[in-house]
Design a protein around this motif. Structure first.
Motif, mmCIF file in Angstrom:
data_model
loop_
_atom_site.group_PDB
_atom_site.id
_atom_site.type_symbol
_atom_site.label_atom_id
_atom_site.label_comp_id
_atom_site.label_asym_id
_atom_site.label_seq_id
_atom_site.Cartn_x
_atom_site.Cartn_y
_atom_site.Cartn_z
ATOM 1 N N GLN A 131 10.739 58.601 -21.774
ATOM 2 C CA GLN A 131 11.865 59.139 -22.558
ATOM 3 C C GLN A 131 12.707 60.095 -21.712
ATOM 4 O OE1 GLN A 131 9.762 60.563 -26.019
ATOM 5 N NE2 GLN A 131 9.043 58.478 -26.394
ATOM 6 N N LEU A 132 12.011 60.882 -20.890
ATOM 7 C CA LEU A 132 12.755 61.762 -19.978
ATOM 8 C C LEU A 132 13.549 60.925 -18.975
ATOM 9 C CD1 LEU A 132 13.572 64.455 -18.759
ATOM 10 C CD2 LEU A 132 11.407 64.510 -17.502
ATOM 11 N N LEU A 133 12.920 59.875 -18.471
ATOM 12 C CA LEU A 133 13.622 58.990 -17.527
ATOM 13 C C LEU A 133 14.897 58.439 -18.164
ATOM 14 C CD1 LEU A 133 13.774 57.379 -14.868
ATOM 15 C CD2 LEU A 133 12.341 55.639 -15.932
ATOM 16 N N ASP A 134 14.807 58.002 -19.393
ATOM 17 C CA ASP A 134 16.004 57.466 -20.081
ATOM 18 C C ASP A 134 17.104 58.529 -20.177
ATOM 19 O OD1 ASP A 134 14.975 54.945 -20.381
ATOM 20 O OD2 ASP A 134 14.254 55.257 -22.426
ATOM 21 N N ARG A 135 16.703 59.785 -20.448
ATOM 22 C CA ARG A 135 17.723 60.853 -20.542
ATOM 23 C C ARG A 135 18.338 61.123 -19.168
ATOM 24 N NH1 ARG A 135 13.797 63.125 -23.888
ATOM 25 N NH2 ARG A 135 13.234 64.774 -22.426
ATOM 26 N N MET A 136 17.508 61.078 -18.135
ATOM 27 C CA MET A 136 18.022 61.294 -16.767
ATOM 28 C C MET A 136 19.027 60.205 -16.408
ATOM 29 S SD MET A 136 14.339 62.239 -15.036
ATOM 30 C CE MET A 136 14.804 62.081 -13.333
ATOM 31 N N LEU A 137 18.686 58.958 -16.741
ATOM 32 C CA LEU A 137 19.574 57.838 -16.414
ATOM 33 C C LEU A 137 20.879 57.947 -17.203
ATOM 34 C CD1 LEU A 137 16.936 54.945 -16.381
ATOM 35 C CD2 LEU A 137 18.050 55.975 -14.392
ATOM 36 N N ALA A 138 20.747 58.322 -18.482
ATOM 37 C CA ALA A 138 21.942 58.420 -19.324
ATOM 38 C C ALA A 138 22.909 59.462 -18.763
ATOM 39 C CB ALA A 138 21.538 58.785 -20.750
ATOM 40 N N ALA A 139 22.359 60.506 -18.123
ATOM 41 C CA ALA A 139 23.206 61.571 -17.574
ATOM 42 C C ALA A 139 24.120 61.046 -16.462
ATOM 43 C CB ALA A 139 22.330 62.707 -17.059
ATOM 44 N N ILE A 140 23.753 59.918 -15.849
ATOM 45 C CA ILE A 140 24.649 59.341 -14.820
ATOM 46 C C ILE A 140 25.112 57.934 -15.257
ATOM 47 C CG2 ILE A 140 23.875 60.701 -12.832
ATOM 48 C CD1 ILE A 140 22.087 58.231 -12.079
ATOM 49 N N ASP A 141 25.231 57.787 -16.575
ATOM 50 C CA ASP A 141 25.767 56.536 -17.148
ATOM 51 C C ASP A 141 24.949 55.293 -16.812
ATOM 52 O OD1 ASP A 141 27.856 57.547 -18.605
ATOM 53 O OD2 ASP A 141 29.190 57.595 -16.851
ATOM 54 N N LEU A 142 23.657 55.466 -16.715
ATOM 55 C CA LEU A 142 22.800 54.290 -16.500
ATOM 56 C C LEU A 142 21.922 54.118 -17.736
ATOM 57 C CD1 LEU A 142 21.663 54.735 -12.776
ATOM 58 C CD2 LEU A 142 23.423 53.189 -13.648
#
Ligand code: URA
Length: 254
Positions: A131-142
């Motif tokens: 879930q943290l990984l998803d938030r990290m990716l979302a922060a750079i539009d991934l």
């Protein structure tokens, strides 16, 4: 010796013992053989030529190499890994955790190994770290549903989430290499020391993170593992810098 038995009773008793499996009459009194001096003849060392042949050793890494090579697509690779029985981790896991996200995406993330949640769901990075990984990716539009593909070095959960052993990593590496070749990403992200070691052959994530390297003909960026960031939130600042580095690389390439 006078037994006091009439011959018919003695015969009946003898027949009864034979029926029970007695084959030899040895003595009247029990013998404590542990108390006897060691007079047993020494066992002869068998001649080298007479030694039983060892079962042929299976070269698991070579078998994995062969199975991986013969897979011509991601579904075939998944089936080949599912059928591979030589890694002990498979016996302790509920199921194969192959990949998640978008095959053919520009970014491919390589994690370590499934944990409890991933083992249950059959997908990588679905627990707290995921879930943290998803938030990290979302922060750079991934987003894994659009432009990220995710797998692990090992497809089966190690017991009690222990670290994967080098021999397990070595055995399964041909599958990872083939996985990367078939997914054809533009860049690889290796998360944590285990995947750094497996993909780049290097350890020391604190030193390696955020710097582009090269493996399997692709640019590779090592990053902190999200599970580590959950334990050490003060490291998120460096992780953010690494994400920006990844974003810049993708922007430069498109
Ligand atoms: N940690 C990993 O490295 N991979 C997963 O799939 C889950 C947690």
């Amino acid at each position: 010796m006078e037994s006091g038995l009439d011959h018919l009773t003695a015969r009946a008793l003898l027949e009864w013992q034979v029926e029970l499996g007695v084959t030899d009459a040895i003595g009247d009194a029990p013998v404590d053989r542990y108390a006897l001096p060691d007079t047993a003849p020494k066992a002869k060392k068998p001649a080298a030529a007479a030694a039983p042949a060892k079962p042929a050793q299976v070269d698991a890494a070579a078998m994995a190499q062969q199975a991986a090579k013969s897979a011509g697509s991601l579904p075939e690779l998944r089936a080949a890994m599912d059928a591979f029985d030589l890694c002990d981790l498979k016996r302790g896991a509920r199921q194969l955790v192959f990949a998640d996200g978008t095959p053919g995406a520009p970014v491919m993330i390589v994690g370590e190994a499934p944990g409890r949640d991933e083992d249950r769901e059959g997908k990588p990075f679905v627990g707290r770290a995921g879930q943290l990984l998803d938030r990290m990716l979302a922060a750079i539009d991934l987003d894994r549903t659009q432009n990220v593909y995710i797998t692990n070095v090992l497809p089966w959960r190690p017991p009690q989430n222990r670290d994967p052993k080098p021999e397990e990593i070595g055995m399964m590496k041909p599958f990872l290499d083939r996985h990367i070749a078939l997914a054809k990403p533009e860049v690889l992200v290796v998360m944590g020391n285990i995947s750094c070691q497996a993909v780049l052959g290097k350890r020391g994530i604190t030193r390696l993170r955020g710097r582009w390297d090269q493996a399997l003909g692709l640019p590779v960026i090592p990053m902190f593992h999200p599970a580590y960031l959950l334990r050490q939130p003060q490291m998120k600042r460096q992780a953010w810098a690494d994400l920006l580095e990844l974003r810049a690389k993708l922007g430069a390439g498109s």
